[in-house]
Design an enzyme around this catalytic site. Structure first.
Site, PDB file in Angstrom:
ATOM      1  N   ARG A   1     -24.801  56.158  -1.506  1.00 10.66           N
ATOM      2  CA  ARG A   1     -23.443  55.654  -1.206  1.00 10.66           C
ATOM      3  C   ARG A   1     -22.602  55.663  -2.477  1.00 10.66           C
ATOM      4  O   ARG A   1     -21.440  56.040  -2.470  1.00 10.66           O
ATOM      5  CB  ARG A   1     -23.492  54.234  -0.601  1.00 10.66           C
ATOM      6  CG  ARG A   1     -22.114  53.595  -0.502  1.00 10.66           C
ATOM      7  CD  ARG A   1     -22.024  52.432   0.487  1.00 10.66           C
ATOM      8  NE  ARG A   1     -23.188  51.564   0.470  1.00 10.66           N
ATOM      9  CZ  ARG A   1     -23.473  50.681  -0.511  1.00 10.66           C
ATOM     10  NH1 ARG A   1     -22.667  50.541  -1.546  1.00 10.66           N
ATOM     11  NH2 ARG A   1     -24.559  49.940  -0.446  1.00 10.66           N
TER      12      ARG A   1
ATOM     13  N   TYR B   1       1.289  60.874  10.398  1.00  9.10           N
ATOM     14  CA  TYR B   1       0.205  61.067  11.363  1.00  9.10           C
ATOM     15  C   TYR B   1       0.049  59.838  12.273  1.00  9.10           C
ATOM     16  O   TYR B   1       0.080  58.698  11.795  1.00  9.10           O
ATOM     17  CB  TYR B   1      -1.083  61.318  10.570  1.00  9.10           C
ATOM     18  CG  TYR B   1      -2.314  61.514  11.400  1.00  9.10           C
ATOM     19  CD1 TYR B   1      -2.436  62.623  12.235  1.00  9.10           C
ATOM     20  CD2 TYR B   1      -3.358  60.597  11.353  1.00  9.10           C
ATOM     21  CE1 TYR B   1      -3.576  62.805  12.992  1.00  9.10           C
ATOM     22  CE2 TYR B   1      -4.503  60.780  12.110  1.00  9.10           C
ATOM     23  CZ  TYR B   1      -4.605  61.881  12.927  1.00  9.10           C
ATOM     24  OH  TYR B   1      -5.726  62.058  13.679  1.00  9.10           O
TER      25      TYR B   1
ATOM     26  N   ASP C   1       0.007  62.201   1.703  1.00  9.19           N
ATOM     27  CA  ASP C   1      -0.989  62.846   2.559  1.00  9.19           C
ATOM     28  C   ASP C   1      -0.635  64.334   2.561  1.00  9.19           C
ATOM     29  O   ASP C   1       0.370  64.743   3.137  1.00  9.19           O
ATOM     30  CB  ASP C   1      -0.909  62.235   3.963  1.00  9.19           C
ATOM     31  CG  ASP C   1      -1.905  62.846   4.939  1.00  9.19           C
ATOM     32  OD1 ASP C   1      -2.339  63.999   4.717  1.00  9.19           O
ATOM     33  OD2 ASP C   1      -2.227  62.188   5.945  1.00  9.19           O
TER      34      ASP C   1
ATOM     35  N   LYS D   1      -8.930  69.619   8.351  1.00  2.84           N
ATOM     36  CA  LYS D   1      -7.908  70.610   8.726  1.00  2.84           C
ATOM     37  C   LYS D   1      -8.036  71.841   7.815  1.00  2.84           C
ATOM     38  O   LYS D   1      -9.055  72.484   7.835  1.00  2.84           O
ATOM     39  CB  LYS D   1      -6.526  69.953   8.667  1.00  2.84           C
ATOM     40  CG  LYS D   1      -6.484  68.545   9.290  1.00  2.84           C
ATOM     41  CD  LYS D   1      -6.694  68.527  10.788  1.00  2.84           C
ATOM     42  CE  LYS D   1      -6.913  67.142  11.390  1.00  2.84           C
ATOM     43  NZ  LYS D   1      -5.931  66.121  11.079  1.00  2.84           N
TER      44      LYS D   1
HETATM   45  C1  LIG Z   1      -5.924  64.649  11.072  1.00  2.00           C
HETATM   46  C2  LIG Z   1      -5.062  63.953  10.117  1.00  2.00           C
HETATM   47  C3  LIG Z   1      -5.439  62.728   9.543  1.00  2.00           C
HETATM   48  C4  LIG Z   1      -6.695  61.994   9.942  1.00  2.00           C
HETATM   49  O1  LIG Z   1      -7.803  62.677   9.505  1.00  2.00           O
HETATM   50  P1  LIG Z   1      -9.257  62.612  10.242  1.00  2.00           P
HETATM   51  O2  LIG Z   1     -10.083  63.505   9.400  1.00  2.00           O
HETATM   52  O3  LIG Z   1      -9.041  63.120  11.634  1.00  2.00           O
HETATM   53  O4  LIG Z   1      -9.663  61.184  10.223  1.00  2.00           O
HETATM   54  C5  LIG Z   1      -4.593  62.166   8.603  1.00  2.00           C
HETATM   55  N1  LIG Z   1      -3.429  62.761   8.249  1.00  2.00           N
HETATM   56  C6  LIG Z   1      -3.026  63.922   8.798  1.00  2.00           C
HETATM   57  C7  LIG Z   1      -1.736  64.509   8.373  1.00  2.00           C
HETATM   58  C8  LIG Z   1      -3.828  64.553   9.745  1.00  2.00           C
HETATM   59  O5  LIG Z   1      -3.401  65.702  10.285  1.00  2.00           O
END
Ligand SMILES: *Cc1c(COP(=O)(O)O)cnc(C)c1O
Length: 380
Positions: free
Chosen positions: A45, A97, A169, A194
């Protein structure tokens, strides 16, 4: 090292014990300590060599000092907000998001944090929203699903002037397209599920910081909260990241071709794409992005059924998520943004007839033919 080379040779790119050119998957929960406290790793961890390889890699790619990998993008976002306390105030972009809004409204508000939602493209509005309790400005650019673009350097500047943190983000762009830390941002985070993973086969999240003290705090929270990325997923993520440059070049080419096609399609009434010279954010996008990304949203003319359209597509996959090698399409109003009450959704500009397309890396001719086929169906 140039970016494309860093993808292959950055971070820890080979195993120091065997020379293996692919980092081994260290499936160990604990590590032998010859002398107490002397080993490099103690417990997985708090540190695992496979995870450390991908953490060092993302730090290199974003131009930061420290990288941290989590079991999901959402776990990464929650860890960042765990830097703060009850009574702290945040400015958050109005088109972030959906899961981030859910975290804010259903979890963080219960812990006594307060939020002002603003369109972060409006720099005056960002400044106006700052209070003595403000601790950070949190935003996405481009946003989801309307691909709005905020001037990153300008917001980072405002944050610095007011002694608050800037947090971005960077999921929709990936570090191939923009590197916010180089523009003065304090914390960059990703849903690596993504573009970074890129193959629709892993859920992961990443955080990068430049300031060593901030890095130490995030490292502490990563271990304390414990939402870490497992060794197998860490390996898979690093494997995916290696081809980011090649994939993004193909994504960008296809996105431009799809935009050009949609731009001439009479059944399309509006297109949201930062690379559209008519887009009000075009100049900012051109200044801070290397390529305009491969997300395109568009509206059909009133009366045309977006569900019928997306269900007709055969090559382009009807699915949530984005940033994968395969093209993905969805209708935000009934899929990714379906949980937002309709009046609020419409206020935010997300109409029922909006379609969001994540342009993949298939052969261009097949993508355009697929779209043409679905438009023909609507026209019949
Ligand atoms: C998908 C997404 C998230 C969340 O991520 P996960 O890996 O699904 O928890 C956060 N921000 C954006 C812009 C996203 O497209």
């Amino acid at each position: 090292m140039e970016f494309g080379t860093k993808l292959i040779h950055g971070g820890i790119s080979e195993d120091e014990f065997t020379g293996a050119t692919s980092i081994p998957i260290y499936m160990a929960s604990t590590f032998h300590q010859n002398k107490i406290g002397e080993g490099k790793y103690e417990y997985s961890r708090s540190g695992n060599p496979t995870r450390e390889a991908v953490e060092k890699l993302i730090a290199d790619l974003e131009g930061g000092n420290d990288g941290f990998a989590f079991a999901s993008g959402s776990a990464a976002i929650n860890t960042v907000f765990s830097l703060f306390s009850a009574g702290d105030h945040f400015i958050v972009g109005n088109d972030v998001y959906g899961g981030t809004f859910r975290l804010i409204n259903s979890v963080l508000k219960r812990f006594g944090m307060t939020f002002t939602i603003v369109d972060t493209r409006d720099l005056e509005a960002v400044k106006q929203a700052i209070t003595p309790e403000t601790k950070a400005i949190y935003l996405e650019t481009p946003t989801n699903p309307l691909l709005r673009v905020t001037d990153i350097a300008a917001v980072a500047d405002i944050a610095k002037q007011h002694g608050v943190l800037s947090i971005i983000d960077n999921t929709f762009a990936s570090p191939y397209i923009q590197r916010p830390i180089e523009l003065g941002v304090d914390i960059v985070l990703h849903s690596a599920s993504k573009y970074l993973g890129g193959h629709s086969d892993v859920i992961a999240g990443l955080i990068v910081t430049k300031d060593p003290e901030l890095g130490e705090q995030i490292g502490f929270l990563q271990n304390a909260i414990g939402g870490v990325l497992a060794p197998q997923e860490s390996w898979l993520l690093q494997r995916g990241i290696k081809t980011l440059s090649l994939r993004m070049q193909a994504h960008l080419k296809n996105a431009q071709a799809v935009f050009d096609y949609l731009n001439k399609q009479p059944m399309v009434s509006k297109i949201y794409y930062p690379g559209d010279p008519e887009n009000p954010d075009y100049e900012v996008a051109k200044k801070q992005m290397h390529g305009f990304g491969a997300m395109i949203s568009f509206e059909l003319k009133p009366g045309l059924d977006p569900k019928a359209f997306v269900e007709q597509l055969r090559v382009i996959t009807l699915a949530e998520s984005l940033g994968a090698i395969e093209s993905l399409v969805e209708v935000p109003a009934v899929m990714t943004h379906g949980a937002i009450p309709r009046d609020i959704r419409l206020q935010n500009g997300i109409k029922d007839e909006l379609i969001r397309l994540s342009v993949g890396i298939e052969d261009q001719a097949d993508l355009l033919a697929d779209l043409a086929h679905a438009f023909q169906y609507l026209g019949d």
